[in-house]
Design a protein around this motif. Structure first.
Motif, short mmCIF file in Angstrom:
data_model
loop_
_atom_site.label_atom_id
_atom_site.label_comp_id
_atom_site.label_asym_id
_atom_site.label_seq_id
_atom_site.Cartn_x
_atom_site.Cartn_y
_atom_site.Cartn_z
N UNK A 128 57.99 33.49 39.31
CA UNK A 128 57.85 34.49 40.37
C UNK A 128 56.43 34.55 40.92
N UNK A 129 55.45 34.04 40.17
CA UNK A 129 54.08 34.02 40.70
C UNK A 129 53.88 32.78 41.59
N UNK A 130 54.95 32.00 41.75
CA UNK A 130 54.92 30.78 42.56
C UNK A 130 53.75 29.87 42.20
N UNK A 131 53.77 29.40 40.94
CA UNK A 131 52.65 28.58 40.49
C UNK A 131 52.73 27.14 41.01
N UNK A 155 42.15 32.67 37.72
CA UNK A 155 42.68 31.35 37.38
C UNK A 155 44.18 31.32 37.65
N UNK A 156 44.87 32.40 37.27
CA UNK A 156 46.31 32.47 37.52
C UNK A 156 46.59 32.34 39.01
N UNK A 157 45.74 32.99 39.81
CA UNK A 157 45.96 32.96 41.26
C UNK A 157 45.68 31.58 41.86
N UNK A 158 44.92 30.75 41.14
CA UNK A 158 44.71 29.38 41.62
C UNK A 158 46.00 28.58 41.51
N UNK A 159 46.98 29.11 40.80
CA UNK A 159 48.28 28.43 40.76
C UNK A 159 48.77 28.07 39.37
N UNK A 198 48.12 39.70 29.05
CA UNK A 198 49.35 39.14 29.60
C UNK A 198 49.42 39.37 31.11
N UNK A 199 48.95 40.52 31.53
CA UNK A 199 48.97 40.85 32.95
C UNK A 199 48.01 39.94 33.72
N UNK A 200 46.86 39.68 33.11
CA UNK A 200 45.89 38.81 33.77
C UNK A 200 46.44 37.40 33.92
N UNK A 201 47.23 36.94 32.94
CA UNK A 201 47.75 35.57 33.03
C UNK A 201 48.81 35.41 34.12
N UNK A 202 49.32 36.52 34.63
CA UNK A 202 50.24 36.37 35.77
C UNK A 202 49.51 36.70 37.08
N UNK A 203 48.21 36.79 37.01
CA UNK A 203 47.42 36.90 38.24
C UNK A 203 47.18 38.31 38.74
#
Lengths: 227, 325
Positions: free
Chosen positions: A145-148, A74-78, B209-214
């Motif tokens: 920094x994850x460029x959401x 989900x995080x990687x979806x933005x 927390x790590x998962x929430x940053x992808x």
């Protein structure tokens, strides 16, 4: 719609916390998620991130249904989440906190350091040794920094000194002006309302009202947000 | 690199390990060269484990499997080279160390991938138990495999060779192990300081927390586990060549425990913790072992004192608290 939440219901064990939340954030929009304590704001955010996956209803990010996806997907979806309570990685340095999760895009270390010069000054310091305000800046910086596509701020200014709050709000306004989509939860209406394009109010785990900040009358504020 | 107190201690440890065999060589005491070589090899094995345990927080109680696999890679290749019998799939044995090292690293890494892929689905005490269970499986497999000595182990009749070096000369073999140890420590430092290392430590501190940053903690941990297994496997190959003998004892759970003890003695997660721990361990083994057969009782007492009063291990005492915790 960048984020489309429709009719989600969520539970903590056997007890139901969300009874049907509808929420949408368009590209470049800032939406304020409001409501008294215990009405389901943080639960909604946890459901969006699939940290507490909804039992029914749907969450779509840029058209993609998040059902069955793990939180890191989900995080990687933005989704860039700044969780409640300034949650950094305490035993990593500021620099490591920022680069650990970095993904390529317009947000770089330099840009985050420009937004929060204090982070640059403290780049080699352990996150646990930062002040509360600095940790909050770090949490926001880490999310950027994850460029959401969508930045979610859960009580980003809670418990901070007024002068630090000003710095954080200034940064949020700047991010909004640069066109970043933001979903923000906060109790300081005087700061929140000028930033928000739209407000969504939760009551007892349901969306109770949604509209433009200008339409949020004192009467409505008393009814939904007053203590 | 800044000359911090920790770097100074590290430098002294590194130079100290080099000085002992040089002095022993000058005094004609090859036994001490062998002791120092043993320290270097155990330190390399523990440096591998330190990556999983110290940085990633993965308490593997099965690293003896990788140590032994590295050892058996050396033993089996050497045995086939000596007998001339072909190995599997028509490959022949070899007495060239660098080929043996590559095979040891590859085999330990591959087995690490399988063990890690399954074990890392668990955490905490279950992870400890499942890694132990896998290592015991490998142990009993070796015991029941008569072709390579079974319980009696396998001798390497002549130490394997390295181009341009007389490996049978104790000091030469020490230097080979010493250089590899330093390279292993350098690899550890590079990994720990990298983005990958930061993510690995972040995953250890808070998985959600790590998962929430992808970041997917599983994949990062698996990568670290495989690198960790490969390093320990390389140490196993060197150990087999030092003793010119490999047996299931390299695979036993005592060995896994010994590696954990080395790390705790030296300082968990510290760059030179494994070397400090290995030096301390071998020194105790030598000094106390000469006085009593029950030397491990005293080692236990010392370990108890370290855990109770000096959690940072020897490096914690000498160089102050760990930057990473």
């Amino acid at each position: 719609m960048l984020l489309d939440v429709s009719g989600i219901q969520a539970f903590y064990g056997a007890s139901q916390a969300l009874f049907g939340v509808d929420l949408a954030v368009a590209e470049g929009e800032a939406v304020a998620l409001m409501g008294r304590n215990g009405m389901g704001k943080t639960t909604t955010i946890r459901a969006i991130c699939n940290l507490n996956p909804p039992k029914s209803g749907a969450v779509k990010i840029a058209g993609v249904d998040t059902k069955g996806r793990r939180p890191h997907h989900v995080a990687k979806l933005g989704i860039g989440l700044v969780p409640e309570g300034r949650r950094c990685f305490p035993n990593l340095t500021v620099h490591e906190n920022l680069v650990a999760a970095a993904r390529s895009g317009p947000w770089t270390l330099e840009r985050v350091n420009t937004l929060f010069p204090r982070l640059q000054e403290r780049h080699a310091q352990m996150a646990r040794s930062l002040s509360g305000g600095e940790q909050q800046m770090l949490a926001i910086g880490r999310a950027l920094m994850t460029n959401p596509k969508l930045l979610i701020l859960d009580e980003a200014t809670e418990g901070l000194a007024p002068v630090i709050r000003q710095d954080i709000w200034k940064a949020i306004r700047q991010l909004k002006a640069e066109g970043l989509s933001i979903l923000v939860v906060d109790k300081t209406l005087s700061e929140l309302l000028p930033v928000a394009d739209r407000c969504v109010i939760l009551e007892n785990g349901k969306s109770a009202w949604s509209g433009r900040p200008a339409d949020l009358t004192t009467e409505l504020q008393d009814r939904y947000l007053g203590v | 690199m800044l000359l911090t107190r920790e770097n100074l201690v590290n430098l002294i440890l590194a130079l100290g390990l080099l000085a002992v065999p040089l002095a022993a060589n000058a005094l004609g005491q090859p036994f001490y060269i062998t002791l120092a070589t043993r320290v270097a090899i155990l330190a390399l094995a523990a440096t591998g484990l330190n990556l999983a345990l110290g940085v990633g927080g993965l308490v593997s109680f099965g690293h003896a499997a990788f140590f032994g696999i590295g050892g058996y890679a050396a033993g089996i290749l050497a045995a086939h080279n000596f007998s001339g019998d072909p190995l599997f799939f028509g490959f022949s044995g070899t007495n060239q160390m660098w080929i043996i090292w590559i095979v040891a690293v590859a085999m330990a890494g591959l087995v690490g991938l399988v063990i890690g892929a399954i074990s890392l689905r668990t955490s905490g005490v279950y992870f400890i138990m499942i890694t132990l269970a896998f290592a015991q499986m490998v142990y009993y497999f070796a015991v029941s495999w008569p072709a390579y000595g079974g319980e009696d182990g396998l001798s390497i009749l002549v130490r394997n060779q390295f181009p341009g070096v007389m490996t049978m000369v104790p000091l030469n073999y020490f230097l080979i192990c010493y250089v590899i140890l330093l390279l292993g420590i350098a690899l550890f430092a590079v990994i720990r300081a990298s983005r990958f290392g930061a993510a690995l430590q972040a995953a250890r501190q808070n998985e959600v927390r790590v998962a929430t940053v992808g970041i997917q903690p599983y994949r990062i941990r698996l990568t670290a586990f495989v690198i960790s297994a490969a390093l320990t496997g390389l140490a196993g190959a060197l150990f087999a060549d030092l003793n010119r003998f490999v047996s299931p004892s390299m695979l036993s759970w005592h060995m896994s425990g010994e590696l954990i003890v080395l790390i705790i003695l030296g300082g968990t997660g510290r760059l030179f913790g494994p070397l400090a721990g290995a030096a301390l361990y071998v020194a105790f083994e030598y000094a106390l072992g000469g006085l009593t057969e029950r030397w491990q009782f005293f080692l236990g007492l010392i370990l108890l004192l370290v855990v109770l009063f000096a959690r940072g291990g020897l490096l914690g005492v000498l160089a102050g608290k760990a930057r990473h915790g």
